[in-house]
Motif scaffolding. Structure first.
Motif, PDB file in Angstrom:
ATOM      1  N   LYS A   1       0.862  -1.180   0.000  1.00 49.56           N
ATOM      2  CA  LYS A   1       0.000   0.000   0.000  1.00 49.56           C
ATOM      3  C   LYS A   1       0.899   1.230   0.000  1.00 49.56           C
ATOM      4  O   LYS A   1       1.828   1.323   0.805  1.00 49.56           O
ATOM      5  CB  LYS A   1      -0.912   0.008   1.215  1.00 49.56           C
ATOM      6  CG  LYS A   1      -1.936  -1.110   1.184  1.00 49.56           C
ATOM      7  CD  LYS A   1      -2.840  -1.030   2.385  1.00 49.56           C
ATOM      8  CE  LYS A   1      -3.888  -2.132   2.319  1.00 49.56           C
ATOM      9  NZ  LYS A   1      -4.774  -2.087   3.484  1.00 49.56           N
TER      10      LYS A   1
ATOM     11  N   ASP B   1      -2.388  -1.282  -3.225  1.00 50.35           N
ATOM     12  CA  ASP B   1      -3.182  -0.103  -3.574  1.00 50.35           C
ATOM     13  C   ASP B   1      -2.305   1.143  -3.497  1.00 50.35           C
ATOM     14  O   ASP B   1      -1.303   1.167  -2.788  1.00 50.35           O
ATOM     15  CB  ASP B   1      -4.357   0.031  -2.602  1.00 50.35           C
ATOM     16  CG  ASP B   1      -5.465   0.936  -3.116  1.00 50.35           C
ATOM     17  OD1 ASP B   1      -5.352   1.469  -4.241  1.00 50.35           O
ATOM     18  OD2 ASP B   1      -6.444   1.121  -2.384  1.00 50.35           O
TER      19      ASP B   1
ATOM     20  N   PHE C   1      -6.410   2.685   5.859  1.00 50.28           N
ATOM     21  CA  PHE C   1      -5.366   2.500   4.850  1.00 50.28           C
ATOM     22  C   PHE C   1      -4.014   2.685   5.531  1.00 50.28           C
ATOM     23  O   PHE C   1      -3.620   3.806   5.850  1.00 50.28           O
ATOM     24  CB  PHE C   1      -5.534   3.502   3.710  1.00 50.28           C
ATOM     25  CG  PHE C   1      -4.620   3.243   2.536  1.00 50.28           C
ATOM     26  CD1 PHE C   1      -4.996   2.353   1.542  1.00 50.28           C
ATOM     27  CD2 PHE C   1      -3.397   3.890   2.425  1.00 50.28           C
ATOM     28  CE1 PHE C   1      -4.161   2.106   0.459  1.00 50.28           C
ATOM     29  CE2 PHE C   1      -2.558   3.658   1.346  1.00 50.28           C
ATOM     30  CZ  PHE C   1      -2.945   2.763   0.362  1.00 50.28           C
TER      31      PHE C   1
ATOM     32  N   PRO D   1      -0.176   2.459   5.063  1.00 50.48           N
ATOM     33  CA  PRO D   1       0.792   2.361   3.964  1.00 50.48           C
ATOM     34  C   PRO D   1       2.041   1.561   4.328  1.00 50.48           C
ATOM     35  O   PRO D   1       2.426   1.469   5.495  1.00 50.48           O
ATOM     36  CB  PRO D   1       1.158   3.823   3.712  1.00 50.48           C
ATOM     37  CG  PRO D   1       0.990   4.484   5.035  1.00 50.48           C
ATOM     38  CD  PRO D   1      -0.181   3.787   5.673  1.00 50.48           C
TER      39      PRO D   1
ATOM     40  N   LYS E   1      -2.829   5.388  -2.939  1.00 48.89           N
ATOM     41  CA  LYS E   1      -3.689   6.535  -2.648  1.00 48.89           C
ATOM     42  C   LYS E   1      -2.914   7.779  -3.064  1.00 48.89           C
ATOM     43  O   LYS E   1      -1.827   8.051  -2.553  1.00 48.89           O
ATOM     44  CB  LYS E   1      -4.041   6.623  -1.159  1.00 48.89           C
ATOM     45  CG  LYS E   1      -4.821   5.456  -0.626  1.00 48.89           C
ATOM     46  CD  LYS E   1      -6.225   5.431  -1.158  1.00 48.89           C
ATOM     47  CE  LYS E   1      -6.999   4.281  -0.528  1.00 48.89           C
ATOM     48  NZ  LYS E   1      -8.208   3.958  -1.214  1.00 48.89           N
TER      49      LYS E   1
ATOM     50  N   LYS F   1      -5.404   8.978   6.369  1.00 47.08           N
ATOM     51  CA  LYS F   1      -5.566   7.733   5.601  1.00 47.08           C
ATOM     52  C   LYS F   1      -5.561   6.519   6.529  1.00 47.08           C
ATOM     53  O   LYS F   1      -6.315   5.573   6.335  1.00 47.08           O
ATOM     54  CB  LYS F   1      -4.485   7.588   4.524  1.00 47.08           C
ATOM     55  CG  LYS F   1      -4.611   8.600   3.406  1.00 47.08           C
ATOM     56  CD  LYS F   1      -5.929   8.449   2.685  1.00 47.08           C
ATOM     57  CE  LYS F   1      -6.143   9.529   1.673  1.00 47.08           C
ATOM     58  NZ  LYS F   1      -7.539   9.634   1.253  1.00 47.08           N
ATOM     59  N   LYS F   2      -4.709   6.548   7.557  1.00 46.08           N
ATOM     60  CA  LYS F   2      -4.690   5.452   8.527  1.00 46.08           C
ATOM     61  C   LYS F   2      -6.031   5.351   9.256  1.00 46.08           C
ATOM     62  O   LYS F   2      -6.528   4.252   9.493  1.00 46.08           O
ATOM     63  CB  LYS F   2      -3.564   5.651   9.538  1.00 46.08           C
ATOM     64  CG  LYS F   2      -2.188   5.376   9.008  1.00 46.08           C
ATOM     65  CD  LYS F   2      -1.201   5.680  10.119  1.00 46.08           C
ATOM     66  CE  LYS F   2       0.155   5.136   9.896  1.00 46.08           C
ATOM     67  NZ  LYS F   2       1.055   5.464  11.018  1.00 46.08           N
TER      68      LYS F   2
END
Length: 180
Positions: A28, A74, A102, A104, A76, A97-98
């Motif tokens: 990610k 993915d 999501f 990373p 972003k 995002k977390k």
């Protein structure tokens, strides 16, 4: 990691390819763009994934969907205006995002030349400013326990050489020296 090249030499395309490759491997990636519109970045990534020209992507939604489903990772894309481009803002965007679930495996920041110093910091020259920013990003990488890739513009002397090196890093060789 700092990617250094002259203007219009492909730093952003290389970073998009890196993000795509990582996503294909199940990773990610958060790609923070301070220079390129996030729609353009997405189109570049989709063009690379599908092998289609960017101008024809809209004509092949089934192919795009099929190719994207094959990815186990993915990407972003986050677009920040240059005026907002501070390390603290980037950290907040990552945390946002977390909070959305999501998490990373890698961060990409395009480009370091656009990152602003904190409002309370004043520097007498670009060398000190970019050394500070590179250290801030390195510290963020350590704090997050994630690799961070950034693009940095080569100086004018770098425009006349085939391969930019530490002699051609724009504004501050300290950026090169801070890299782990």
């Amino acid at each position: 990691c700092v990617v250094v090249a002259q203007s219009n030499f492909g730093k952003t395309m290389w970073l998009v390819a890196l993000a795509k490759h990582a996503a294909q491997l199940g990773k990610k990636v958060i790609f923070v763009s301070l220079e390129t519109d996030s729609i353009q970045l997405l189109q570049r990534a989709l063009s690379s994934i599908t092998g289609l020209d960017q101008s024809t992507l809209q004509d092949h939604p089934e192919l795009i969907e099929k190719k994207i489903k094959a990815f186990s990772g993915d990407i972003k894309f986050i677009e920040l205006k240059s005026i907002q481009a501070r390390v603290d803002t980037i950290k907040l965007m990552i945390e946002e995002k977390k909070s959305e679930g999501f998490f990373p495996d890698m961060i990409i920041i395009d480009g370091l030349n656009q990152v602003k110093a904190p409002r309370h910091e004043r520097f007498t020259n670009s060398n000190d400013k970019f050394e500070f920013l590179a250290e801030e990003i390195r510290d963020m990488a350590k704090e997050l326990k994630l690799p961070i890739h950034v693009a940095f513009q080569a100086n004018r002397g770098g425009f006349n050489v085939e391969y930019a090196d530490e002699q051609n890093i724009g504004k501050a060789i300290e950026v090169y020296q801070v890299c782990d």
